[in-house]
Design a protein around this motif. Structure first.
Motif, PDB file in Angstrom:
ATOM      1  N   UNK A   8      49.289  84.664  68.381  1.00 27.70           N
ATOM      2  CA  UNK A   8      48.122  85.133  67.609  1.00 27.70           C
ATOM      3  C   UNK A   8      46.929  85.351  68.538  1.00 27.70           C
ATOM      4  N   UNK A  65      46.992  88.636  69.960  1.00 32.82           N
ATOM      5  CA  UNK A  65      47.070  89.684  68.922  1.00 32.82           C
ATOM      6  C   UNK A  65      48.489  90.177  68.688  1.00 32.82           C
ATOM      7  N   UNK A  96      39.608  82.491  63.985  1.00 34.32           N
ATOM      8  CA  UNK A  96      39.974  81.537  62.918  1.00 34.32           C
ATOM      9  C   UNK A  96      41.462  81.643  62.559  1.00 34.32           C
ATOM     10  N   UNK A  97      42.054  82.793  62.891  1.00 30.10           N
ATOM     11  CA  UNK A  97      43.463  83.018  62.561  1.00 30.10           C
ATOM     12  C   UNK A  97      44.395  82.044  63.291  1.00 30.10           C
ATOM     13  N   UNK A 121      43.836  78.797  63.726  1.00 27.91           N
ATOM     14  CA  UNK A 121      43.725  77.417  63.230  1.00 27.91           C
ATOM     15  C   UNK A 121      44.937  76.914  62.419  1.00 27.91           C
ATOM     16  N   UNK A 122      45.476  77.716  61.465  1.00 28.16           N
ATOM     17  CA  UNK A 122      46.605  77.181  60.690  1.00 28.16           C
ATOM     18  C   UNK A 122      47.764  76.709  61.549  1.00 28.16           C
ATOM     19  N   UNK A 155      47.126  73.227  62.915  1.00 30.13           N
ATOM     20  CA  UNK A 155      47.264  72.230  61.838  1.00 30.13           C
ATOM     21  C   UNK A 155      48.738  71.949  61.600  1.00 30.13           C
ATOM     22  N   UNK A 207      38.592  74.759  66.553  1.00 37.59           N
ATOM     23  CA  UNK A 207      37.723  74.488  65.385  1.00 37.59           C
ATOM     24  C   UNK A 207      36.263  74.562  65.832  1.00 37.59           C
ATOM     25  N   UNK A 266      33.278  75.505  63.328  1.00 39.27           N
ATOM     26  CA  UNK A 266      33.607  74.482  62.333  1.00 39.27           C
ATOM     27  C   UNK A 266      33.535  73.117  63.013  1.00 39.27           C
ATOM     28  N   UNK A 301      44.934  75.995  54.699  1.00 39.11           N
ATOM     29  CA  UNK A 301      45.559  75.463  55.919  1.00 39.11           C
ATOM     30  C   UNK A 301      44.759  75.951  57.121  1.00 39.11           C
ATOM     31  N   UNK A 302      44.045  75.058  57.740  1.00 36.73           N
ATOM     32  CA  UNK A 302      43.266  75.411  58.924  1.00 36.73           C
ATOM     33  C   UNK A 302      41.957  76.093  58.611  1.00 36.73           C
ATOM     34  N   UNK A 303      42.024  77.255  58.010  1.00 31.88           N
ATOM     35  CA  UNK A 303      40.799  77.985  57.673  1.00 31.88           C
ATOM     36  C   UNK A 303      41.085  78.913  56.510  1.00 31.88           C
ATOM     37  N   UNK A 319      39.700  81.530  55.738  1.00 34.88           N
ATOM     38  CA  UNK A 319      39.568  82.956  56.063  1.00 34.88           C
ATOM     39  C   UNK A 319      40.760  83.489  56.861  1.00 34.88           C
ATOM     40  N   UNK A 320      41.696  82.611  57.221  1.00 36.83           N
ATOM     41  CA  UNK A 320      42.832  83.046  58.045  1.00 36.83           C
ATOM     42  C   UNK A 320      43.852  83.779  57.188  1.00 36.83           C
ATOM     43  N   UNK A 321      43.743  85.103  57.159  1.00 33.65           N
ATOM     44  CA  UNK A 321      44.630  85.899  56.306  1.00 33.65           C
ATOM     45  C   UNK A 321      45.944  86.241  56.962  1.00 33.65           C
ATOM     46  N   UNK A 322      45.938  86.314  58.296  1.00 27.90           N
ATOM     47  CA  UNK A 322      47.154  86.744  59.001  1.00 27.90           C
ATOM     48  C   UNK A 322      48.292  85.760  58.802  1.00 27.90           C
ATOM     49  N   UNK A 323      47.947  84.496  58.768  1.00 28.72           N
ATOM     50  CA  UNK A 323      48.952  83.437  58.636  1.00 28.72           C
ATOM     51  C   UNK A 323      49.736  83.606  57.333  1.00 28.72           C
ATOM     52  N   UNK A 334      51.745  86.842  57.182  1.00 24.47           N
ATOM     53  CA  UNK A 334      52.971  86.835  57.981  1.00 24.47           C
ATOM     54  C   UNK A 334      54.061  85.982  57.336  1.00 24.47           C
ATOM     55  N   UNK A 335      53.656  84.814  56.814  1.00 24.59           N
ATOM     56  CA  UNK A 335      54.661  83.913  56.227  1.00 24.59           C
ATOM     57  C   UNK A 335      55.354  84.594  55.047  1.00 24.59           C
ATOM     58  N   UNK A 355      54.697  92.630  63.166  1.00 24.34           N
ATOM     59  CA  UNK A 355      53.599  92.229  64.060  1.00 24.34           C
ATOM     60  C   UNK A 355      52.528  93.314  64.147  1.00 24.34           C
ATOM     61  N   UNK A 359      50.633  92.769  60.753  1.00 25.96           N
ATOM     62  CA  UNK A 359      49.891  91.506  60.662  1.00 25.96           C
ATOM     63  C   UNK A 359      48.694  91.506  61.620  1.00 25.96           C
ATOM     64  N   UNK A 360      48.891  92.005  62.833  1.00 28.24           N
ATOM     65  CA  UNK A 360      47.816  91.943  63.831  1.00 28.24           C
ATOM     66  C   UNK A 360      47.006  93.231  63.947  1.00 28.24           C
TER      67      UNK A 360
END
Lengths: 222, 255
Positions: free
Chosen positions: A59, A62, A110-111, A113-114, A117, A137, A142, B39-41, B43-47, B50-51, B214, B217-218
């Motif tokens: 990520x 990119x 921010x992408x 971070x998940x 975690x 973070x 954050x 999860x994490x943030x 605003x994280x849309x890519x995660x 992708x899942x 990919x 997503x990216x």
């Protein structure tokens, strides 16, 4: 037939993950661990955790995998291909999967971070996950979440000097000098118990500790 | 016309089964959970994108292979094949009909799963639904499913249904996740070995060209039109070629 093939695929997947876990070096992942995932899957969770970290790296770039990154994809596509149709296939590979070397920036960060975690949740002994997660973070603004995240890391790894160093540096950045001094002192104390010949972390802890003490003294005087 | 009637039968049989609905509900629950969970943030849309995308794509493959594998062997086992062939239907039409049935049924299942992704994208970031890369990814996955069904029907003409699923999934996994690495390995070989390996490599179904998740997503944008068309034509041509070989095996082996 019925749904048997589906079941076979699912069972094969689980067995493959368990085998992948069993052939890796076993660590302390399942010893005295309260997390159910870690207790159940042990070293397999460790593999999955590392895979989540690799995903975070993907990520960060990119979507371009490390081994596929090219500084100049156009030039690479032009290189000599000796086998028939090899050039066509190389161009198709290059077109379908991103290869250009770049880093995500700003709000996009921010992408990542998940994945930190998940990596930390799958294997709480994965120190890199706590350290990198805490850093990202903080970097994405954050700060409170960063503190909470690294504090969880300390809870899971109370004898690791690196998590104290990371939180100490975070407190230093937050200008919480007193807390910074405590964590950095703990980090140095734990570090000295190790037979580690790389003094980088110790040097960093000492530099931040000296600065935090000076700032603490200055703030107390004023 | 005969093959379309047989294909229609296959679709009806598939929609009567439970597997698709179970998978659909699971993916729907996953999408809802990813919307709700932070999860994490948040605003994280890519995660989450992708899942859900990977799950929908993999589930469609997992549904398609067994579906295609049981088409002809079940007919032969239940003697339905003989009844169908007693009518004036050429054998190639029967195999094509069963293959098309598997394709229609798999694509219907995949479209259901894809709609979950579209719904999630619409709720999270409406603009992503209008990204042409998403629709290219859909078209490429449909073509990959056509290839997989054709490949599985081909294997089911030559071995047991379980064997057909295993071979098809194995080829899918090897090429989709290791296609590029295989090419690099062959590139490093020398002498005659390199040419033999290269010939075998060219004969493999290159599923890796059909995965542009990919890019989506990216945010790398859609494939150039010429590349997109080239990949589609390759997929369809491969499916037809493999289906034709399957028909020949079916004629010689079973009837």
């Amino acid at each position: 037939m019925g749904s048997r093939p589906l079941a076979v695929i699912a069972v094969s997947g689980v067995i493959a993950m368990l085998l992948a876990g069993s052939i890796t070096t076993r660590t302390r992942a399942s010893e005295g661990e309260s997390d159910m995932l870690v207790r159940m899957f042990g070293a397999t969770a460790e593999v999955a955790s590392q895979s989540a970290m690799d995903r975070a790296d993907l990520y960060l770039h990119a979507g371009a995998a490390h081994d596929q990154q090219r500084d100049d994809p156009a030039q690479d596509a032009e290189r000599a291909h000796t086998l028939p149709l090899q050039g066509v296939l190389a161009r198709l590979h290059g077109a379908t999967a991103p290869e250009e070397h770049k880093h995500i920036e700003g709000a996009e960060e921010k992408e990542l971070l998940p994945w930190f975690v998940i990596a930390a949740r799958l294997n709480p002994r994965n120190i890199e996950a706590w350290l990198d997660g805490g850093y990202w973070y903080y970097r994405t603004g954050k700060v409170e979440e960063a503190e909470r995240f690294i504090t969880q890391g300390i809870k899971h790894n109370p004898k690791d000097h690196r998590v104290y160093l990371e939180r100490g540096i975070l407190y230093h950045r937050m200008k919480r000098w007193d807390d910074a001094v405590k964590d950095l002192e703990t980090s140095i104390k734990l570090y000295k118990k190790l037979n580690d010949d790389s003094p980088f972390e110790l040097k960093a802890a000492r530099i931040y500790l000296r600065d935090s003490r000076e700032k603490l003294a200055a703030s107390t005087d004023s | 016309m005969g093959c379309l009637a047989i294909a229609h039968l296959s679709v009806l049989e598939t929609l009567r089964r439970k597997e698709f609905y179970v998978v659909l509900v699971l993916i729907l629950l996953l999408a809802v959970w990813l919307q709700v969970a932070n999860i994490g943030a948040s605003q994280a849309g890519r995660f989450s994108r992708e899942i859900v995308m990977q799950m929908a794509w993999l589930a469609s493959f997992a549904l398609a292979a067994p579906l295609a594998a049981r088409q002809i062997p079940t007919d032969v086992e239940q003697r339905t094949a003989y009844i169908l062939l007693a009518r004036p239907i050429p054998r190639w039409q029967y195999v094509a009909g069963r293959g098309l049935g598997a394709v229609f049924a798999s694509v219907s299942c995949f479209t259901g799963l894809f709609l979950v992704l579209v719904g999630m994208l619409a709720l999270k970031s409406g603009a992503a639904v209008f990204d042409p890369t998403l629709w290219q990814a859909y078209a490429l996955q449909v073509t990959a499913l056509i290839m997989l069904c054709s490949l599985t029907v081909f294997f089911s003409c030559a071995c047991t249904p379980a064997g057909a699923v295993t071979f098809a999934i194995l080829l899918l996994g090897v090429t989709r996740y290791g296609g590029q690495s295989l090419m690099e390995m062959i590139d490093r070989l020398g002498g005659i070995r390199q040419y033999v390996a290269w010939a075998a490599y060219l004969g493999l179904p290159h599923f890796e060209f059909f995965d542009i998740s990919r890019r989506f997503v990216h945010g790398w944008g859609p494939l150039p039109a010429s590349t997109f068309v080239m990949v589609l034509v390759y997929g369809l041509a491969y499916a037809v070629a493999v289906g034709a070989i399957g028909t020949v095996i079916f004629r010689r082996k079973w009837l």
